[in-house]
Design an enzyme around this catalytic site. Sequence first.
Site, PDB file in Angstrom:
ATOM      1  N   GLY A 167      -4.471   2.435   1.254  1.00 19.48           N
ATOM      2  CA  GLY A 167      -3.336   3.295   1.538  1.00 19.48           C
ATOM      3  C   GLY A 167      -2.064   2.898   1.537  1.00 19.48           C
ATOM      4  N   ASP A 168      -1.233   3.161   2.282  1.00 15.42           N
ATOM      5  CA  ASP A 168       0.151   2.501   2.476  1.00 15.42           C
ATOM      6  C   ASP A 168       0.087   1.359   3.363  1.00 15.42           C
ATOM      7  OD1 ASP A 168      -0.168   4.270   4.457  1.00 15.42           O
ATOM      8  OD2 ASP A 168       1.687   4.633   4.670  1.00 15.42           O
ATOM      9  N   GLU A 169      -1.096   0.719   3.568  1.00 17.95           N
ATOM     10  CA  GLU A 169      -0.999  -0.299   4.636  1.00 17.95           C
ATOM     11  C   GLU A 169      -1.094  -1.752   3.996  1.00 17.95           C
ATOM     12  OE1 GLU A 169      -3.407   1.701   8.242  1.00 17.95           O
ATOM     13  OE2 GLU A 169      -4.402   0.599   6.820  1.00 17.95           O
TER      14      GLU A 169
END
Lengths: 310, 212
Positions: A228-230
Site C-alpha cells: 500500500g502506502d507503507e
Amino acid sequence: MDNTLYDILNEIIEGIVIVNEGLKICFWNDYMENVTGLKQEDVKENYIYEVLPNLNKRYFEQSIQQIIKNGCKIFFSAGMHRSLVSNKKEFNVKISLIQKNNSKFFLLEFIDVTNQFVRINQFKEYVQELYKLNQKLKVKEQLIKKLAYYDQLTGIANRTLFYKIAEKLIDNANRNNSLIGLLFLDIDKFKQINDVYGHEAGDKILKKVACILQNYTRKSDMVARFGGDEFIVLLPHFKDSKSYKKVASRIMNAEDKSIYYHSREIKISFSVGISLYPEHGNTIDTLILKADQAMYTAKNKGGNQYCIFE
Amino acid sequence: MDNKQIRYDILKELFNVSVGQAASMLSEVVKKTILLDVPKIEIIKSDKELCELQTHLPAVLDGTLMISSITFQEQLTGEANLIFPAEKMKTFINLCLNESEQEMQYSDMHFTDMDFDIIREIGNIILNAIVGGLSNQIGIQLQYTLPEVQVFDRIDFEEDIQNKEYPYFLMLYITFDIGDTEIEGAVIVNLTLTSLKELMLIVTKIEDELYG
C-alpha cells in the site's frame, strides 16, 4: 595391372583413381563414373587436372612432389577442400604412391563424407537454436527475478526481497555487535489523495516517495515498499541511535516533497516510526511491529514527523 | 658454445627448413598467412623416471590435448606425434573453416568428424615435412602411415607415449601463428637407438663441414 584387380577396385564403395607419374589417368573405377557421370573410356589417358579441375592447385602439385620425394601419404580433408569432385558431394582424399617395375603410380582414394557434413550442419543448426533459446530463457529469468523481488510501480525492493536481505543484515549485526535502525514510513492522508485526485495521482506520489527515500539514504541502506502506502528503510552499520534521527530528519525535510498533477501541486508528508536492533527486538518481525507502533504515535501527534519506539 | 648445443642448433635449423615448407603449404590451403617455427629442440632418453617427459613438455600443453601421430619404418623406425592444446585447435579449425563470429560463439569443445579430418590434414602436412626432412637428410625413403588423430588428457598421453618401446624422444617445440592466434605445441618423435645414431651421424657430418 590384371583385370581381377580392376574388378575388385570396381566393387569398392569409394572413388578409386590411379594416375601415372605424368598424372594421366590409368584407372577410374565404377564409383567415380557414378559420381561424376564420366566414363572410364572418356577420361583414360587424360590429365587428372583436366578431368577434376578443382584439384589443379599448387599445393596438390607440391603434395605429389612430396610423395615422389619422401614416399609419404597425403590426406586432403573435405572440410578444407570443398567440391573437389562434384558440387553435390564432399570427399576426403587420400593419395599414396605405388611402385611397380620401376614405374610410379599414384592411388587417389575419394571417400564420401557428404552425410557427415549434413549431420554436422544439422547439429550446428540445433546448437544455434539451443543457444538462442538459452539466451531468451536468461532474459526471461532476469525478468521473473525482477517481478519476484521488485515492486512493479516504484522499482524498489518488495516485501519478499526485504525479508531475504533483512534476515542476513540482522545475522551480520549479531556477529559484529553492530546496530540496525528500521524506519517504518506511512504517507499521510494517502486515502484522501486517492479519493480526491484519483489512483493515477496516488501512484505518482508512491513513485515520488520511493525516489526521495533512495535519494536521502546510503547505497548500503535498504529501501522497500512494504505494501500500500507503507515503506520500510533498513539502516545497517550505524554507531548510535542519534544517527537514525539524522537520517529520519533528512527524509522528513527533503526539499522536493510534492508532485504536480494536472498542473496542481500536491504536497506530500509522511509519518515515520523508528525501531532499533537489538534494543527493541531480535527479529525482523518484532522490529517492524515496534516501528509500526512508533509510526502510529507520530500519526496521532498530527503526522509529518518521526517517533522512536519507547 | 659446446658441441651438444651446436648439434641441437644444426638439428633445429634442419627442422625449421622443413616446417617452413609445411607453413607455406598450409597458408595456401587455408588462404591465410601461417607461420611455423621450431624455437628449441631436445633429445630425451626415455628409460629414466616416468616423470621425465613432464619436465620437458611445454607448460602450455596442459589439460586436453589433440594429437596427430604417424608411424614410419624401413631404415628409420619410429613414431611422430604432433601435439597441440585441444582448445586452441578448435579456434584454428574455426579459422580454417572461415566460421563467422556468430557461429564461433555457438561452437563448443566438441570435435566433429570434420574437425578430426582437418587436424589429420594439418598433422599430415607438418609431420610429413618433419619426418620427410629427416629422411631426406639421411638420404633414405621411409614407409609412412596417414596420421591417427586422438584427443588425450596430458597425463594419459605421457603414460601412453612412455609405454611404447622407443628409447629416445626427439622433442621439437613448435609455434604456430595464424592471424592473431598463436598456438604453442610440440612434436615428439620416438626413435630407436639406431635411428637416433643415423640422425646424429648426419648432424656430426654437417658440423664437420661447418667447423672443419
